[in-house]
Design a protein around this motif. Structure first.
Motif, PDB file in Angstrom:
ATOM      1  N   ASP A 160       0.830  -1.087  -0.193  1.00  0.00           N
ATOM      2  CA  ASP A 160      -0.039  -0.224  -0.045  1.00  0.00           C
ATOM      3  C   ASP A 160       0.911   1.220  -0.128  1.00  0.00           C
ATOM      4  N   ILE A 161       2.004   1.162   0.736  1.00  0.00           N
ATOM      5  CA  ILE A 161       2.791   2.361   0.841  1.00  0.00           C
ATOM      6  C   ILE A 161       3.488   2.610  -0.556  1.00  0.00           C
ATOM      7  N   SER A 162       3.984   1.415  -1.319  1.00  0.00           N
ATOM      8  CA  SER A 162       4.403   1.654  -2.599  1.00  0.00           C
ATOM      9  C   SER A 162       3.264   2.335  -3.643  1.00  0.00           C
ATOM     10  N   ASP A 163       2.039   2.091  -3.522  1.00  0.00           N
ATOM     11  CA  ASP A 163       1.157   2.825  -4.285  1.00  0.00           C
ATOM     12  C   ASP A 163       0.958   4.234  -3.937  1.00  0.00           C
ATOM     13  N   GLU A 164       1.009   4.560  -2.929  1.00  0.00           N
ATOM     14  CA  GLU A 164       0.721   5.922  -2.225  1.00  0.00           C
ATOM     15  C   GLU A 164       1.836   6.808  -2.500  1.00  0.00           C
ATOM     16  N   PHE A 165       3.039   6.287  -2.233  1.00  0.00           N
ATOM     17  CA  PHE A 165       4.369   7.109  -2.335  1.00  0.00           C
ATOM     18  C   PHE A 165       5.332   6.703  -3.393  1.00  0.00           C
ATOM     19  N   SER A 166       4.946   5.690  -4.229  1.00  0.00           N
ATOM     20  CA  SER A 166       6.230   5.251  -5.194  1.00  0.00           C
ATOM     21  C   SER A 166       5.363   4.942  -6.272  1.00  0.00           C
ATOM     22  N   THR A 167       5.767   3.770  -7.047  1.00  0.00           N
ATOM     23  CA  THR A 167       5.349   3.430  -8.170  1.00  0.00           C
ATOM     24  C   THR A 167       4.632   2.133  -8.402  1.00  0.00           C
ATOM     25  N   GLY A 168       4.095   1.486  -7.159  1.00  0.00           N
ATOM     26  CA  GLY A 168       3.722   0.289  -7.186  1.00  0.00           C
ATOM     27  C   GLY A 168       4.433  -1.035  -7.321  1.00  0.00           C
ATOM     28  N   ASN A 169       5.784  -0.788  -7.152  1.00  0.00           N
ATOM     29  CA  ASN A 169       6.889  -1.998  -7.386  1.00  0.00           C
ATOM     30  C   ASN A 169       7.595  -1.753  -6.145  1.00  0.00           C
ATOM     31  N   LEU A 170       7.552  -3.398  -5.704  1.00  0.00           N
ATOM     32  CA  LEU A 170       8.622  -3.559  -4.466  1.00  0.00           C
ATOM     33  C   LEU A 170       9.926  -4.383  -5.372  1.00  0.00           C
ATOM     34  N   HIS A 171      11.095  -3.761  -4.636  1.00  0.00           N
ATOM     35  CA  HIS A 171      12.188  -4.284  -5.149  1.00  0.00           C
ATOM     36  C   HIS A 171      12.784  -5.081  -4.093  1.00  0.00           C
ATOM     37  N   LEU A 172      13.073  -6.499  -4.341  1.00  0.00           N
ATOM     38  CA  LEU A 172      13.682  -7.304  -3.127  1.00  0.00           C
ATOM     39  C   LEU A 172      15.163  -7.187  -3.235  1.00  0.00           C
ATOM     40  N   THR A 173      15.880  -7.048  -2.292  1.00  0.00           N
ATOM     41  CA  THR A 173      17.508  -6.684  -2.383  1.00  0.00           C
ATOM     42  C   THR A 173      18.183  -8.021  -2.210  1.00  0.00           C
ATOM     43  N   THR A 174      19.330  -8.048  -2.087  1.00  0.00           N
ATOM     44  CA  THR A 174      20.526  -9.155  -1.873  1.00  0.00           C
ATOM     45  C   THR A 174      20.584  -9.043  -0.288  1.00  0.00           C
ATOM     46  N   ARG A 175      20.204  -8.251   0.498  1.00  0.00           N
ATOM     47  CA  ARG A 175      20.189  -7.969   1.961  1.00  0.00           C
ATOM     48  C   ARG A 175      18.980  -8.172   2.674  1.00  0.00           C
ATOM     49  N   GLN A 176      17.928  -8.763   1.750  1.00  0.00           N
ATOM     50  CA  GLN A 176      16.855  -9.091   2.350  1.00  0.00           C
ATOM     51  C   GLN A 176      15.930  -7.660   2.871  1.00  0.00           C
ATOM     52  N   ASP A 177      16.197  -6.778   2.190  1.00  0.00           N
ATOM     53  CA  ASP A 177      15.391  -5.440   2.236  1.00  0.00           C
ATOM     54  C   ASP A 177      14.252  -5.464   1.403  1.00  0.00           C
ATOM     55  N   ILE A 178      13.722  -4.491   1.274  1.00  0.00           N
ATOM     56  CA  ILE A 178      12.638  -4.123   0.122  1.00  0.00           C
ATOM     57  C   ILE A 178      12.995  -2.468  -0.102  1.00  0.00           C
ATOM     58  N   GLN A 179      13.102  -2.326  -1.374  1.00  0.00           N
ATOM     59  CA  GLN A 179      13.150  -0.778  -1.803  1.00  0.00           C
ATOM     60  C   GLN A 179      12.176  -0.361  -2.702  1.00  0.00           C
ATOM     61  N   VAL A 180      11.659   0.721  -2.451  1.00  0.00           N
ATOM     62  CA  VAL A 180      10.651   1.676  -3.416  1.00  0.00           C
ATOM     63  C   VAL A 180      11.348   2.916  -3.735  1.00  0.00           C
ATOM     64  N   HIS A 181      10.947   3.350  -4.942  1.00  0.00           N
ATOM     65  CA  HIS A 181      11.833   4.324  -5.552  1.00  0.00           C
ATOM     66  C   HIS A 181      11.039   5.353  -6.227  1.00  0.00           C
TER      67      HIS A 181
END
Length: 704
Positions: free
Chosen positions: A76-97
């Motif tokens: 929901d955060i990605s929809d409101e503040f970002s682009t609707g994409n969740l990027h999973l990282t090699t350090r087990q984070d999630i990034q929104v752009h």
């Protein structure tokens, strides 16, 4: 910029968010210099993008865990503040752009409603603590490392000793000797062990330190073959204190802990660590693992909705490659391959809704940018597959040759040189169409980074690539550095890949074909890829691939990067993988004052170890300010202490005596109330004298 109000139960978190909003306003008003503000926002998970005016926000998921509610919140955060994409990282984070800087406090506030943080996800801090995704259900694990990883995360979050180090600091917890969290490439990496001591089984860890990838990879060294579990966090605290005090701060390319150990030697480093032990907050930190609320299996659902499987053959492949039986009898874990680590918010919400009845409320982001679903009953595997198939996420071959890891590269990162995502898609297509049987091969790992800094972990790949450039006939073209022979050997041992040669980026698929064909044709029975690489040798592969590096046969398309329409041009910006050196005198003194305020609050709260470290930081920041104002470069905290004594105390230019001994009492005294109060008062007096010295010098300059 409009301010907002938070309604969070945790006053510490609420204060953090309000502070970020206030600092953004001051930055917009020109009252905080860019360098200082960059350091501050990075430590709060806000990272500048390649595209001007927008930010990447990194969401910190300790050991990759998220509940279904947290997954939905992030979507929901990605929809409101970002682009609707969740990027999973090699350090087990999630990034929104593509997030507006002004909206980051509000974004953070909404995340915290489901206990999700962005604090210290970037910057010169302890980054996200990673762990084997299967921890807790791994049939090979001696015990579940999750409670220990969680305890370390909570112990060092907001801890004064690691808020503004010379560089970032990374930790991992592997679940077994297979070392699936890569202890060998971390500042601190641990592997669980059990020893029989006085007839009792004691939990502990093999401890590796000072590893790292980047442009100059270095394998970690063994600090302990066995360290009892309750001594692990105090040991890490001592290591962090040494790194903070002695680590490089001027040249960011030499500021990781691996360079400090390389410079002074392991023996000297270990002596410094021992010297810090007196001052650590706790001499032991026991973890009540039995009280840990472990992941619960899903409840037996009622009748599931009707479903169909479109590709029964692929379902059978998926069960062989993506599914494993947990140590809990009757339950299975199922991995989800996620191309480039990108999953949309819409698909995420759909999966949450459809899978909630049959999976545990504990989804793990994996170190190769996928997902792990847990506690699935055998009779529900077909249903789970059908739901993944419906959204295009049922590809077999998790963690195989076909499952390529790649950082975002030039899509969003300032440091990206050439496309990593475009070549990753092209290579996966080559494997799918030409080598379909390789979905069963989990020996060979392919990893790609957009530059030499190894966010895609190319330095530990069996077959690795990193973005680069080449020149031909006065033009620049995108290129790939080819690396071979890296990988995980187990029990803390690893291999750094060799740099073999550089080729035009569009020839990357031919590099892969050449290597795979040569291996298939010439391997001996049962020979793994790295054994084959060792037998043939680096020169053999250089000769094999050399024709692909020939620039006399370039085509027009070679000058266009993957996914682009125009000719390639390098556009490397300022990297933000860590903070920058702050060299503004007034800012340093302002920071010293802030540390005094934090020390006061800590003493009031009875947090004496924290108060002492804040006071220590006040000493260092104040001394650094006066040294820099005098034109003396400062590259480590210990050199600041030594140089201040030399330039100010010995020359009697400053009203202080025994400065070095006074400051370094920090690692000679227990963190008692009496010492905290004494040390705080000394720091306060030193800060006031520094302010007065600076004011007098400024006045003399104005009147000259």
């Amino acid at each position: 910029m409009q301010s907002f109000r938070t309604e969070l139960e945790n006053p510490i978190v609420e204060r953090d968010i309000i502070e970020l909003e206030q600092k953004i306003r001051l930055f917009r008003e020109g009252k905080i210099p860019d360098e200082k503000f960059r350091s501050l926002r990075l430590a709060r998970g806000v990272y500048g993008q390649r595209q001007p005016g927008v930010q990447m926000v990194r969401i910190k998921l300790p050991y990759g865990k998220m509940t279904l509610a947290q997954w939905k919140r992030i979507s929901d955060i990605s929809d409101e503040f970002s682009t609707g994409n969740l990027h999973l990282t090699t350090r087990q984070d999630i990034q929104v752009h593509f997030v507006s800087l002004d909206r980051t406090p509000e974004l953070w506030s909404q995340l915290e409603q489901d206990d999700i943080t962005i604090r210290e996800a970037c910057g010169n801090t302890v980054r996200n603590i990673t762990a084997s995704d299967a921890a807790g259900i791994d049939p090979d694990e001696p015990f579940d490392v999750t409670p220990y990883a969680d305890a370390a995360f909570r112990y060092f979050l907001r801890n004064p000793i690691c808020q503004d180090m010379g560089r970032k600091f990374k930790m991992s917890f592997s679940s077994s000797d297979k070392d699936t969290a890569f202890a060998y490439m971390h500042d601190v990496g641990v592997i669980p062990k059990i020893q029989l001591i006085d007839g009792k089984e004691v939990r502990g860890f093999k401890v590796m330190i000072a590893g790292g990838l980047g442009a100059q990879p270095q394998l970690a060294k063994v600090a302990f073959e066995f360290l009892p579990a309750d001594q692990l966090i105090p040991y890490i605290e001592s290591v962090l204190r040494v790194f903070d005090r002695h680590g490089e701060r001027s040249s960011r390319h030499k500021a990781r802990m691996k360079f400090l150990v390389q410079k002074i030697g392991m023996e000297a480093f270990e002596e410094l660590v021992k010297e810090e032990f007196t001052a650590v907050k706790n001499k032991v930190v026991p973890i009540d693992a039995d009280a840990w609320i472990a992941t619960e299996p899903s409840e037996t659902p009622g009748a599931l909705p009707a479903y169909t499987i479109e590709n029964p053959q692929q379902f059978e492949q998926w069960k062989k490659t993506n599914v494993f039986e947990q140590k809990q009898a009757g339950f299975f874990g199922a991995y989800v391959r996620v191309l480039l680590g990108n999953i949309s918010s819409d698909i995420s919400r759909l999966l949450i809704e459809k899978l909630q009845p049959v999976i545990a409320d504990d989804v793990r982001v994996t170190v190769n940018q996928g997902l792990l679903l847990k506690f699935i009953r055998g009779e529900h595997l077909a249903y789970v597959y059908s739901q993944l198939e419906a959204v295009g996420l049922a590809a077999p071959g998790f963690n195989s040759v076909a499952d390529i890891t790649a950082c975002p590269g030039t899509d969003t990162c300032n440091l990206g040189i050439s496309s990593s995502t475009g070549i990753a898609v092209a290579l996966e297509q080559v494997i799918q169409e030409e080598y379909p049987g390789l979905i069963y091969n989990t020996d060979i790992k392919i990893k790609i980074s957009g530059c030499m800094n190894s966010c895609g972990q190319h330095g530990m790949a069996n077959i690795g690539f990193h973005g680069s450039s080449m020149k031909s006939k006065g033009k620049v073209l995108p290129a790939l550095q080819v690396l071979l022979g890296g990988g995980t050997m187990g029990n803390g041992a690893g291999r750094v890949a060799d740099k073999v040669l550089k080729v035009p980026s569009k020839r990357g698929p031919d590099v892969l074909r050449s290597v795979l064909n040569d291996y298939a044709t010439n391997l001996q029975e049962g020979e793994l890829f790295n054994d084959y690489y060792d037998r043939r040798g680096e020169r053999y592969f250089y000769d094999l691939l050399k024709p692909l590096a020939d620039l006399t046969t370039l085509q027009d398309e070679d000058f266009i990067d993957w996914g682009q329409a125009n000719d390639f041009a390098t556009a490397i910006g300022v990297g933000e993988c860590a903070g920058v050196v702050i060299d503004l005198i007034a800012t340093l003194l302002y920071e010293a004052e802030e540390k005094l305020l934090l020390a006061t609050e800590s003493i009031t709260a009875g947090a004496y170890a924290d108060a002492i470290y804040h006071a220590y930081s006040c000493f260092v920041q104040s001394a650094k300010a006066l040294l820099l104002d005098d034109g003396v470069s400062c590259n480590t905290q210990i050199s600041i202490i030594n140089d201040f004594e030399k330039h100010f105390e010995e020359t009697r230019r400053f009203p202080v005596s025994n400065f070095k001994d006074m400051v370094l009492e920090i690692n000679k005294q227990e963190p008692s109330a009496a010492f905290a109060e004494q040390y705080f008062q000394q720091a306060k007096e030193f800060y006031k004298a520094s302010q007065q010295y600076r004011a007098n010098k400024t006045a003399q300059t104005v009147n000259a």
